[in-house]
Design a protein around this motif. Structure first.
Motif, mmCIF file in Angstrom:
data_model
loop_
_atom_site.group_PDB
_atom_site.id
_atom_site.type_symbol
_atom_site.label_atom_id
_atom_site.label_comp_id
_atom_site.label_asym_id
_atom_site.label_seq_id
_atom_site.Cartn_x
_atom_site.Cartn_y
_atom_site.Cartn_z
ATOM 1 N N ASP A 20 8.835 15.068 -5.647
ATOM 2 C CA ASP A 20 9.950 16.010 -5.794
ATOM 3 C C ASP A 20 10.234 16.704 -4.472
ATOM 4 O O ASP A 20 11.384 16.866 -4.082
ATOM 5 C CB ASP A 20 9.619 17.028 -6.883
ATOM 6 N N VAL A 21 9.186 17.117 -3.756
ATOM 7 C CA VAL A 21 9.343 17.759 -2.450
ATOM 8 C C VAL A 21 10.004 16.780 -1.481
ATOM 9 O O VAL A 21 10.912 17.148 -0.741
ATOM 10 C CB VAL A 21 7.975 18.235 -1.906
ATOM 11 N N GLY A 22 9.579 15.526 -1.511
ATOM 12 C CA GLY A 22 10.185 14.505 -0.643
ATOM 13 C C GLY A 22 11.652 14.300 -0.945
ATOM 14 O O GLY A 22 12.476 14.175 -0.042
ATOM 15 N N ASP A 23 12.018 14.288 -2.239
ATOM 16 C CA ASP A 23 13.423 14.126 -2.627
ATOM 17 C C ASP A 23 14.252 15.297 -2.123
ATOM 18 O O ASP A 23 15.358 15.109 -1.629
ATOM 19 C CB ASP A 23 13.550 14.028 -4.156
ATOM 20 N N ALA A 24 13.727 16.513 -2.242
ATOM 21 C CA ALA A 24 14.457 17.703 -1.797
ATOM 22 C C ALA A 24 14.670 17.640 -0.283
ATOM 23 O O ALA A 24 15.755 17.964 0.211
ATOM 24 C CB ALA A 24 13.680 18.968 -2.179
ATOM 25 N N GLU A 25 13.651 17.216 0.442
ATOM 26 C CA GLU A 25 13.739 17.097 1.905
ATOM 27 C C GLU A 25 14.804 16.070 2.284
ATOM 28 O O GLU A 25 15.635 16.309 3.165
ATOM 29 C CB GLU A 25 12.368 16.685 2.449
ATOM 30 N N GLU A 26 14.778 14.929 1.610
ATOM 31 C CA GLU A 26 15.758 13.867 1.880
ATOM 32 C C GLU A 26 17.177 14.346 1.561
ATOM 33 O O GLU A 26 18.107 14.088 2.325
ATOM 34 C CB GLU A 26 15.414 12.632 1.033
ATOM 35 N N ARG A 27 17.341 15.056 0.463
ATOM 36 C CA ARG A 27 18.655 15.570 0.069
ATOM 37 C C ARG A 27 19.169 16.557 1.121
ATOM 38 O O ARG A 27 20.334 16.525 1.503
ATOM 39 C CB ARG A 27 18.541 16.245 -1.304
ATOM 40 N N ARG A 28 18.282 17.427 1.608
ATOM 41 C CA ARG A 28 18.671 18.415 2.620
ATOM 42 C C ARG A 28 19.102 17.707 3.908
ATOM 43 O O ARG A 28 20.110 18.071 4.516
ATOM 44 C CB ARG A 28 17.492 19.361 2.898
ATOM 45 N N ARG A 29 18.351 16.698 4.302
ATOM 46 C CA ARG A 29 18.702 15.941 5.512
ATOM 47 C C ARG A 29 20.063 15.276 5.362
ATOM 48 O O ARG A 29 20.887 15.292 6.276
ATOM 49 C CB ARG A 29 17.644 14.862 5.772
ATOM 50 N N LEU A 87 25.935 14.951 6.487
ATOM 51 C CA LEU A 87 27.323 14.933 6.017
ATOM 52 C C LEU A 87 28.097 16.131 6.560
ATOM 53 O O LEU A 87 29.270 15.998 6.914
ATOM 54 C CB LEU A 87 27.361 14.922 4.485
ATOM 55 N N ALA A 88 27.456 17.291 6.649
ATOM 56 C CA ALA A 88 28.125 18.478 7.199
ATOM 57 C C ALA A 88 28.455 18.250 8.673
ATOM 58 O O ALA A 88 29.542 18.615 9.138
ATOM 59 C CB ALA A 88 27.229 19.702 7.034
ATOM 60 N N ALA A 89 27.555 17.638 9.428
ATOM 61 C CA ALA A 89 27.807 17.354 10.849
ATOM 62 C C ALA A 89 28.964 16.376 11.006
ATOM 63 O O ALA A 89 29.822 16.548 11.876
ATOM 64 C CB ALA A 89 26.532 16.800 11.511
ATOM 65 N N VAL A 90 29.007 15.356 10.151
ATOM 66 C CA VAL A 90 30.102 14.381 10.201
ATOM 67 C C VAL A 90 31.426 15.077 9.877
ATOM 68 O O VAL A 90 32.436 14.855 10.551
ATOM 69 C CB VAL A 90 29.836 13.208 9.225
#
Length: 55
Positions: A26-35, A40-43
């Protein structure tokens, strides 16, 4: 230790490992989602900058 106590101990250990794996995943999924959101925000910012510059 009786066989029942041994079985109970094994069950507790297996459950603890399973819960630990779920939490880590779950922690890994949250990290991946944040990345992904940051990317997407940078793009989107780059696209808006290009549009404002008239390109």
């Amino acid at each position: 230790m009786s066989p029942v106590e041994t079985l109970f101990l094994v069950a507790v250990i297996v459950a603890a490992i399973g819960i630990g794996i779920l939490i880590l995943r779950d922690v890994g999924d949250a990290e991946e989602r944040r990345r992904r959101e940051q990317y997407l925000a940078a793009v989107a910012r780059a696209h808006a900058r290009r549009r404002l510059a008239g390109h």
